[in-house]
Design an enzyme around this catalytic site. Sequence first.
Site, PDB file in Angstrom:
ATOM      1  N   HIS A  47       5.729  17.876  20.878  1.00 29.79           N
ATOM      2  CA  HIS A  47       5.240  19.174  21.357  1.00 29.79           C
ATOM      3  C   HIS A  47       3.890  19.463  20.708  1.00 29.79           C
ATOM      4  O   HIS A  47       3.819  19.760  19.527  1.00 29.79           O
ATOM      5  CB  HIS A  47       6.251  20.275  21.037  1.00 29.79           C
ATOM      6  CG  HIS A  47       5.752  21.628  21.451  1.00 29.79           C
ATOM      7  ND1 HIS A  47       5.473  21.938  22.760  1.00 29.79           N
ATOM      8  CD2 HIS A  47       5.442  22.737  20.744  1.00 29.79           C
ATOM      9  CE1 HIS A  47       5.027  23.171  22.839  1.00 29.79           C
ATOM     10  NE2 HIS A  47       4.985  23.682  21.631  1.00 29.79           N
ATOM     11  N   ASP A  49       0.857  21.733  20.548  1.00 31.70           N
ATOM     12  CA  ASP A  49       0.272  23.037  20.897  1.00 31.70           C
ATOM     13  C   ASP A  49      -1.231  22.925  21.104  1.00 31.70           C
ATOM     14  O   ASP A  49      -1.936  22.372  20.255  1.00 31.70           O
ATOM     15  CB  ASP A  49       0.545  24.049  19.773  1.00 31.70           C
ATOM     16  CG  ASP A  49       1.992  24.458  19.743  1.00 31.70           C
ATOM     17  OD1 ASP A  49       2.492  24.939  20.771  1.00 31.70           O
ATOM     18  OD2 ASP A  49       2.636  24.293  18.677  1.00 31.70           O
ATOM     19  N   ASP A 171       8.618  25.568  24.798  1.00 36.12           N
ATOM     20  CA  ASP A 171       8.350  26.481  23.681  1.00 36.12           C
ATOM     21  C   ASP A 171       8.069  27.943  24.039  1.00 36.12           C
ATOM     22  O   ASP A 171       8.233  28.806  23.192  1.00 36.12           O
ATOM     23  CB  ASP A 171       7.218  25.925  22.797  1.00 36.12           C
ATOM     24  CG  ASP A 171       7.227  26.533  21.394  1.00 36.12           C
ATOM     25  OD1 ASP A 171       8.299  26.999  20.967  1.00 36.12           O
ATOM     26  OD2 ASP A 171       6.176  26.548  20.730  1.00 36.12           O
ATOM     27  N   HIS A 415       0.752  28.931  25.240  1.00 33.59           N
ATOM     28  CA  HIS A 415       1.699  29.922  24.730  1.00 33.59           C
ATOM     29  C   HIS A 415       1.432  30.377  23.290  1.00 33.59           C
ATOM     30  O   HIS A 415       2.245  31.125  22.735  1.00 33.59           O
ATOM     31  CB  HIS A 415       3.143  29.421  24.880  1.00 33.59           C
ATOM     32  CG  HIS A 415       3.393  28.118  24.170  1.00 33.59           C
ATOM     33  ND1 HIS A 415       3.202  26.901  24.780  1.00 33.59           N
ATOM     34  CD2 HIS A 415       3.810  27.848  22.916  1.00 33.59           C
ATOM     35  CE1 HIS A 415       3.490  25.933  23.925  1.00 33.59           C
ATOM     36  NE2 HIS A 415       3.864  26.481  22.782  1.00 33.59           N
TER      37      HIS A 415
HETATM   38 ZN   LIG Z   1       4.340  25.568  21.036  1.00 33.51          ZN
END
Ligand SMILES: [Zn+2]
Length: 988
Positions: A47, A49, A171, A415
Amino acid sequence: MEYFSSLPVFITLFLLNTAASEATCGFKACPDTKQNMINVHLVPHSHDDVGWLKTVDQYYYGSQNKIQHAGVQYILDTVVEELLKDSRRRFIQVETFFFAKWYSEQTETIQRAVKKLVADGRLEFAGGAWSMNDEATVNYQSVIDQFNLGLRYLKDIFGDCGRPSIGWQIDPFGHSREMASIFAQMGYNGEFFARMDYVDKKKRMEEQGMEMIWQSSEYLKNSNIFTGMLYNHYSSPPGFCFDINCQDAPIIDGESYDNNVDKRVSDFIDYVKTMSKSFRSTHIMVPMGDDFQYEDAAVNFKNMDKLIKYVNDRQSGGSQVNVFYSTPSCYLYELHQLQQTWPNKTEDFFPYSSDSHSYWTGYFTSRPTQKRFHRDGNHFFQTVKQLSVLANLTSPQHAEDLENLSQAMGIMQHHDAVTGTEKQAVARDYDRMLYKAIVGAENSARDALRSLTNLTSGQFESCLELNISVCAFTQNSANNVVVTLVSPLAHASTQYVRIPVENNNYIVTDEKGREVPSEVIPVPWQVLAIEHRSNDTQHELVFKATVAKIANFLIRVLPSPKSVDHEYFPIGKAMDETDVLIVENSLVKLTFDTTTGGLKTISMNGLTENIQQSFGIYKGFRGNNGEAKNRSSGAYVFRPNGGIEILSNKADISFYNGTRVKEVHQHVNEWISQVIRLYEGVNRVEFEWLVGPIPTNDEVGKEIITRFSSNISSKGRFYTDSNGREMLERERNQREHFDPDMSEAISGNYYPVTGQISLQDGEKRLTLLNDRAQGGASLMDGELELMLHRRLLSDDAFGVGEALNETQYGTGLIARGKVYLILDVATEKPNHAERLVQHELDQHFWKFFSKSNSVPHVNKDMIPDFTDFPRSVELLSFEQYSKEQILIRVENFNTNGNVVSFNLYPLFTSLSGYQIWETTLDGNMKLIDMKRFKFNQDGSGSIPSSVEYFYAPHSPLSADSTMAASEFVVTLVPMQIRTFIILQKPIS
Ligand SMILES: [Zn+2]
Ligand SMILES: *[C@@H]1O[C@H](CO)[C@@H](O)[C@H](O)[C@H]1NC(C)=O
Ligand SMILES: *[C@@H]1O[C@H](CO)[C@@H](O)[C@H](O)[C@H]1NC(C)=O
């Protein structure tokens, strides 16, 4: 299966074969499974970001590792190397921003190797948008755009095999129905995520409801989409994190005293057996990864290889667990084949709560100025895209400038970006990036307007601080200034235009040289008092303009003395005969109580209602040691300490009584003020708030709301929009599927409001529209509130590690914005007039400024005619898709049952169209090729004999220039969006 000992050998091997090899991506590439066993799909993933604790570049390059150890370039380097070693291995790549950056830096050899991995289904794209967008605070237009961007990139590089079929929203902090609807309209088979109210999750685990069929639209056909909630967040099973960031033991299978194979295998089998009890089928999906993992992917894959081997070895001894590398799309493929039924889901997954004291409803409002900036970014992006098509800007530089803005907007949807949950330094980096992209795209806008008007040397500058009446272009003089208004809307629109000016006598003329009535009105002193605001312009010139795409107006200063045709006076002096102040235009009447300075009643649309508006403060807890019961409000969470403090102190008010505009200026306290405004002929009330610097000298964090109270008997129900599109009904203290934990009764009733919040009874309907995403609630019948600003002194212990204490110029950040109010008769369906207003507010005229002493003309023959569009049809996108291809997206925003139709032929011919075809919502796949999984729902009757699919919900439009105009008719059911590509030249 043999292991290749070294990478170069393997690359040479397959390069010999690539030319001949057929793509085997998709379900042909799915692993074999075993009947009568628990089939465990291991899904390796990371994941990544797109900015959070570090900036996007710090994450990509792996710098600032003392903040967080993360380097995406190394993840992709090592993952690709490891995938090449064994054809059974799989990996999913999600964020196309990172992938594109990495891919562009690779040698041709590596690029070819990656193409082969994708063609073989070993590297699979999931999600695939530029970033993994938030779902609460984004607007659907921006979400569609960032999917268009990501999926177009993947298609250009990898063709059909690059197209994701699974939403991977693991997420985001709660999930919107509109996002599910967007996935369905893009032809995705399903979506997966990992955050859901903890009570809901517990219940779903007990009743095997973790996976469901989401009816993602109230209006659209074929909108059901499979939706899966992950079991253990998006992490590897406890104890099985083989990443270099983890401390879990590797699989030790050699001759060693430490050999742990038996124990590890038993633990894993126990885990999947327990897990499978929460799922309906014989397949389960186990993500293997977490935030920024696989930086040294050999460690991960080597241990997973062993885990798979030893777990499956047990089958010979009777074990019923079969484990293998897989992907979410292969997992879903197996579920689809099984022909089982799944529970229904109709509402959404807001608000998200992770324990009794943690409702993640603060981020609906966090960083209000950034949320507004990102809205402005979208507004400008749409404006420039349209201008570029109209002016046929085709130079590489123009394309690059627009691409940069498109990418910046994609990043902003992440996000931890639009949500405001990033660190302060990262927020600054996002602002810098978006600002730079806007400045770049201004060149395209200028060049477009130079060819679309006869002002061939016009400056066409934008002003980004008009919200505080600042514009460098008019700062010294607004004499001989041309304002070019550009409207992204399909239909001609009439709006009031405000330009910061000095107090002078002005004349405004239109393109025909006719005078346009105008007036000069004072800017509230609270705005003038904002520190660091350049204070040359203390007034605004206001005039009414009607624009179909583009119109020019010339402002000149008249030499005559200042006119005194308006009155502006403090209430109490001029109006002391009565304790009620009446402010009205021809459509709306407001009354104010002059003793309190507050709003009393509103009359419009034939109704009168007592409506009070006030500001309120939620105060925070002090400190936080990470425990739930001590948790304080933070970037994510809203947790007030007790009830609200309503600021009911006497507000000083003054009244500006103009011909076109009436304004009541309220001074609430030293850091809150407001303008309540009516424009002649406009059927709504505008509340322009100014909040900040929020004081914190008492060491208490504060969250500021605006509240509207009425006597409308709403019986606990209210309505909020989903990403600016369909409305959802909310019921105070209630959820669709479970009894919520209402330990936090205020915060737990907050919902995301990105466009509007309404309530009604049998007679009256009260609606608030906003100008950026905010949290909103109806805590009492008849009452609506929106959270405007937050300044907090503690972290909420969900990872960002900073208090959301935004400052600027050494003091708390000041925010300014608007809330619009409409009082109308109650309606059964969301009101179509409100949606029209929302479009006008989001995509109001963009103002460009030039110096000129004559008014320029628009080259009308360059502007296509959109008058064929029915009133309820909006032009959602109008942009260059690629060289010689133009993308058009239309939306029918009428919710009231009427099918509308119109003909695209005039637009097609005016764009020199050669061919037109319809695509999925993202614009990258022909609609005729859409085929996605249809699942069976609980209670829907007998199960069909073979698996079913959804195809295009209507016969896709496909035509070319040799065909009759009747082939170009477009029909739209309520709320339908359709997307078309117009090819301007035959493909050679
Ligand atoms: Zn995230
Ligand atoms: C747009 O510009 C290109 C290159 O300058 C030209 O070939 C093309 O014909 C133009 N298209 C239209 C519709 O004017
Ligand atoms: C689920 O939705 C389907 C289709 O609308 C309906 O037929 C079925 O009865 C619903 N099932 C339940 C359990 O509500």
